[in-house]
Design a protein around this motif. Structure first.
Motif, PDB file in Angstrom:
ATOM      1  N   ALA A 134       0.882  -1.342   0.040  1.00 31.72           N
ATOM      2  CA  ALA A 134      -0.061   0.077   0.016  1.00 31.72           C
ATOM      3  C   ALA A 134       0.556   1.125  -0.022  1.00 31.72           C
ATOM      4  CB  ALA A 134      -1.016   0.099   1.215  1.00 31.72           C
ATOM      5  N   ALA A 135       0.295   2.400  -0.718  1.00 30.29           N
ATOM      6  CA  ALA A 135       1.019   3.514  -0.741  1.00 30.29           C
ATOM      7  C   ALA A 135       0.581   4.680   0.374  1.00 30.29           C
ATOM      8  CB  ALA A 135       0.891   4.185  -2.071  1.00 30.29           C
ATOM      9  N   ALA A 136       1.502   5.456   0.765  1.00 38.35           N
ATOM     10  CA  ALA A 136       1.106   6.712   1.450  1.00 38.35           C
ATOM     11  C   ALA A 136       1.638   7.595   0.693  1.00 38.35           C
ATOM     12  CB  ALA A 136       1.860   6.776   3.131  1.00 38.35           C
ATOM     13  N   LEU A 137       0.476   7.900  -0.189  1.00 35.49           N
ATOM     14  CA  LEU A 137       0.974   9.084  -1.316  1.00 35.49           C
ATOM     15  C   LEU A 137       0.626  10.430  -0.923  1.00 35.49           C
ATOM     16  CD1 LEU A 137       1.359   8.992  -4.747  1.00 35.49           C
ATOM     17  CD2 LEU A 137      -1.313   9.120  -4.656  1.00 35.49           C
ATOM     18  N   GLN A 138       1.579  11.163  -0.789  1.00 36.27           N
ATOM     19  CA  GLN A 138       1.497  12.453  -0.197  1.00 36.27           C
ATOM     20  C   GLN A 138       2.140  13.734  -1.159  1.00 36.27           C
ATOM     21  OE1 GLN A 138       4.510  10.906   2.621  1.00 36.27           O
ATOM     22  NE2 GLN A 138       3.075  11.548   4.230  1.00 36.27           N
ATOM     23  N   GLU A 139       1.248  14.551  -1.047  1.00 40.83           N
ATOM     24  CA  GLU A 139       1.376  15.929  -1.831  1.00 40.83           C
ATOM     25  C   GLU A 139       0.938  17.261  -0.747  1.00 40.83           C
ATOM     26  OE1 GLU A 139       0.522  16.578  -6.437  1.00 40.83           O
ATOM     27  OE2 GLU A 139      -1.190  16.952  -5.031  1.00 40.83           O
ATOM     28  N   SER A 140       2.113  18.135  -1.062  1.00 38.51           N
ATOM     29  CA  SER A 140       1.599  19.437  -0.203  1.00 38.51           C
ATOM     30  C   SER A 140       1.369  19.147   1.186  1.00 38.51           C
ATOM     31  CB  SER A 140       0.634  20.150  -0.992  1.00 38.51           C
ATOM     32  OG  SER A 140       1.179  20.366  -2.047  1.00 38.51           O
ATOM     33  N   GLY A 141       1.896  17.937   1.734  1.00 37.69           N
ATOM     34  CA  GLY A 141       1.749  17.758   3.127  1.00 37.69           C
ATOM     35  C   GLY A 141       0.511  16.894   3.416  1.00 37.69           C
ATOM     36  N   ARG A 142      -0.298  16.534   2.545  1.00 36.36           N
ATOM     37  CA  ARG A 142      -1.373  15.825   2.543  1.00 36.36           C
ATOM     38  C   ARG A 142      -1.218  14.401   2.184  1.00 36.36           C
ATOM     39  NH1 ARG A 142      -6.534  18.958   0.107  1.00 36.36           N
ATOM     40  NH2 ARG A 142      -5.025  19.047  -1.738  1.00 36.36           N
ATOM     41  N   LEU A 143      -2.040  13.685   2.774  1.00 36.36           N
ATOM     42  CA  LEU A 143      -2.063  12.178   2.712  1.00 36.36           C
ATOM     43  C   LEU A 143      -3.190  11.635   1.960  1.00 36.36           C
ATOM     44  CD1 LEU A 143      -0.720   9.398   3.370  1.00 36.36           C
ATOM     45  CD2 LEU A 143      -1.967   9.413   5.532  1.00 36.36           C
ATOM     46  N   LEU A 144      -3.228  10.729   0.808  1.00 37.59           N
ATOM     47  CA  LEU A 144      -4.318  10.337   0.219  1.00 37.59           C
ATOM     48  C   LEU A 144      -4.875   9.013   0.926  1.00 37.59           C
ATOM     49  CD1 LEU A 144      -5.912  10.868  -2.651  1.00 37.59           C
ATOM     50  CD2 LEU A 144      -4.816   8.873  -3.373  1.00 37.59           C
ATOM     51  N   ALA A 145      -6.048   9.149   1.176  1.00 43.79           N
ATOM     52  CA  ALA A 145      -7.029   8.154   1.772  1.00 43.79           C
ATOM     53  C   ALA A 145      -8.018   7.547   0.615  1.00 43.79           C
ATOM     54  CB  ALA A 145      -7.632   8.659   3.295  1.00 43.79           C
ATOM     55  N   ALA A 146      -8.297   6.408   0.587  1.00 46.45           N
ATOM     56  CA  ALA A 146      -9.277   5.936  -0.432  1.00 46.45           C
ATOM     57  C   ALA A 146     -10.396   5.119   0.477  1.00 46.45           C
ATOM     58  CB  ALA A 146      -8.549   5.172  -1.355  1.00 46.45           C
ATOM     59  N   ARG A 147     -11.522   5.260   0.038  1.00 48.65           N
ATOM     60  CA  ARG A 147     -12.712   4.692   0.687  1.00 48.65           C
ATOM     61  C   ARG A 147     -12.944   3.192  -0.052  1.00 48.65           C
ATOM     62  NH1 ARG A 147     -18.002   7.584   1.895  1.00 48.65           N
ATOM     63  NH2 ARG A 147     -18.518   7.154  -0.219  1.00 48.65           N
ATOM     64  N   ARG A 148     -12.860   2.281   0.530  1.00 52.63           N
ATOM     65  CA  ARG A 148     -13.240   0.898  -0.374  1.00 52.63           C
ATOM     66  C   ARG A 148     -14.658   0.751  -0.642  1.00 52.63           C
ATOM     67  NH1 ARG A 148      -9.203  -3.430  -0.211  1.00 52.63           N
ATOM     68  NH2 ARG A 148     -10.696  -4.571  -1.269  1.00 52.63           N
ATOM     69  N   SER A 149     -15.243   0.132  -1.774  1.00 49.42           N
ATOM     70  CA  SER A 149     -16.210  -0.076  -2.306  1.00 49.42           C
ATOM     71  C   SER A 149     -16.732  -1.655  -2.149  1.00 49.42           C
ATOM     72  CB  SER A 149     -16.558   0.561  -3.803  1.00 49.42           C
ATOM     73  OG  SER A 149     -15.778  -0.040  -4.522  1.00 49.42           O
ATOM     74  N   ALA A 150     -15.794  -2.415  -1.870  1.00 50.75           N
ATOM     75  CA  ALA A 150     -15.860  -3.756  -1.844  1.00 50.75           C
ATOM     76  C   ALA A 150     -14.786  -4.521  -0.842  1.00 50.75           C
ATOM     77  CB  ALA A 150     -16.009  -4.445  -3.221  1.00 50.75           C
TER      78      ALA A 150
END
Ligand code: 523
Length: 131
Positions: free
Chosen positions: A9-25
């Protein structure tokens, strides 16, 4: 004993923010938030697998920056490993497995309902960034 299946899994970061993803399944995980990623295929390099998953699931080109120290148990036979990452191309879109994405600022990290097993991984991401 067979080796556990590695989920990357990735801690994708940009401008000090972290991307979170909501699972659909699947249904038991739907609605919970995760660091995006997926299973390493047999014989596949874990880092390549993660870049592939980010392309398939989010439509982005990404570069892995560094491994986050640690390994976290998932369901039996599966372990989670995490890399920090940055965007190289595209804007993340929820193409597969997710129905919402959110860039979380430092004060918003705990505003989403992370999967239980992602909580220690997110904590390790934050800890790795302390000066
Ligand atoms: N997790 C998890 N946290 C997390 C990820 C990326 C995955 O707990 N950050 C769990 C969810 C599943 C298992 O790991 O039980 C596999 O993840 P999944 O379904 O995203 O892997 P894929 O996309 O490789 O799976 P397939 O759709 O089956 O190919």
């Amino acid at each position: 004993m067979t080796e556990p299946t590695v989920v990357v899994a990735a801690a994708l970061q940009e401008s000090g923010r972290l991307l979170a993803a909501r699972r659909s399944a699947p249904p038991e995980l739907a609605g919970r938030w995760e660091l995006p990623g997926g299973k390493v295929e047999p014989g596949e390099d874990p880092k390549r697998a993660l870049v592939r998953e980010l392309r398939e699931e989010l439509g982005i080109g990404a570069e892995l920056v560094a491994p986050v120290p640690g390994e976290w148990p998932l369901k039996p036979g599966y372990v989670l490993r995490v890399w920090t990452a940055r965007l190289l191309s595209g804007r993340p879109r929820p193409l597969e497995d997710h129905d919402e994405l959110r860039w979380l600022g430092p004060d918003e990290i705990w505003s989403v309902d992370w999967l239980d097993q992602d909580v220690p991984a997110v904590k390790a991401v934050l800890a790795a960034q302390q000066p």
